[in-house]
Design an enzyme around this catalytic site. Structure first.
Site, PDB file in Angstrom:
ATOM      1  N   GLU A 268       0.828  -1.208   0.000  1.00  0.00           N
ATOM      2  CA  GLU A 268       0.000   0.000   0.000  1.00  0.00           C
ATOM      3  C   GLU A 268       0.863   1.259   0.000  1.00  0.00           C
ATOM      4  OE1 GLU A 268      -3.123   0.042  -0.424  1.00  0.00           O
ATOM      5  OE2 GLU A 268      -3.728  -2.029  -0.016  1.00  0.00           O
TER       6      GLU A 268
ATOM      7  N   HIS B  84      -1.664  -5.752   1.678  1.00  0.00           N
ATOM      8  CA  HIS B  84      -2.849  -6.603   1.666  1.00  0.00           C
ATOM      9  C   HIS B  84      -2.556  -7.905   0.925  1.00  0.00           C
ATOM     10  CE1 HIS B  84      -5.720  -3.179   2.668  1.00  0.00           C
ATOM     11  NE2 HIS B  84      -6.170  -4.182   3.396  1.00  0.00           N
TER      12      HIS B  84
ATOM     13  N   CYS C  36      -7.618  -2.181   8.520  1.00  0.00           N
ATOM     14  CA  CYS C  36      -6.321  -2.226   7.837  1.00  0.00           C
ATOM     15  C   CYS C  36      -5.755  -0.823   7.640  1.00  0.00           C
ATOM     16  CB  CYS C  36      -6.462  -2.942   6.493  1.00  0.00           C
ATOM     17  SG  CYS C  36      -6.710  -4.727   6.631  1.00  0.00           S
TER      18      CYS C  36
END
Length: 215
Positions: free
Chosen positions: A78, A165, A141
């Site tokens: 991310e 993820h 998250c």
């Protein structure tokens, strides 16, 4: 070098979470770096304190948090965490925030310090699908991704941190037709490759390669 790797417990209707299952199976040392593994609860108001305590105790150089992203095909490092909790479902404490600012004195967003392009490249070279992601969502998250960045900003300036993820496991998609899944072995292989990239790029920054998206 020491790397703290966190993984969430199961949440929602699922009885298993590939994040913690993969984290538990990581070797204790990768590319010369000590790997410290930590299970964290899928709870907005608890997860950050668990990670904060571990950072204070272990004093890691890096923090890599792992979470489940059902519906994604690849492992996705991310890019950015946003200052927003907006729960699609309740967390494991029954809490469901709506348009809630995580920290009033925090930045609107924090960018990761991890070499996400190098990580994605290394994962693919290991034979596992990967792509850089530009949204970590608005559930727990993103919450823990943002919280660790906030801790870095306010309390632990020497750490570098980020989030990745991973997809559902095959057993999670038996009743979810056409939903992508990835084996636990591939999850472990991919996370290990990502950590190797973190170690190899330490002090060098990320690689220059195209990982952008149109939408």
């Amino acid at each position: 070098m020491k790397i703290l790797v966190t993984g969430f417990d199961p949440f929602g209707d699922d009885k298993i979470n590939p994040a913690i299952e993969a984290v538990k199976r990581l070797p204790d040392e990768i590319a010369g770096a000590q790997i410290v593994k930590l299970e964290i609860p899928t709870k907005f108001n608890v997860s950050a304190d668990v990670v904060k305590d571990a950072i204070a105790k272990e004093k890691p150089d890096y923090v890599l948090s792992i979470g489940q992203a059902g519906g994604r095909f690849e492992l996705t490092p991310e890019r950015v965490a946003i200052n927003l909790d907006d729960g699609r479902i309740q967390d494991n404490a029954g809490y469901q925030p709506l348009n809630h600012t995580i920290h009033g004195d925090g930045e609107n967003a924090y960018f990761t310090q991890l070499p996400i392009k190098a990580m994605a490249k290394a994962i693919r070279e290991a034979g596992v699908p990967a792509a850089v992601s530009n949204t970590a969502g608005t559930y727990v998250c993103n919450h823990i991704f943002y919280q660790v960045q906030y801790m870095r900003d306010k309390m632990f300036p020497d750490i570098k941190a980020g989030f990745m993820h991973i997809p559902f496991l095959p057993e999670q998609v038996v009743t979810r037709p056409e939903t992508p899944a990835l084996s636990l072995d591939d999850d472990v292989l991919g996370i290990t490759a990502a950590i190797r990239a973190i170690v190899s790029r330490d002090g060098k920054g990320d690689i220059e390669t195209i990982e952008g998206k149109n939408h």
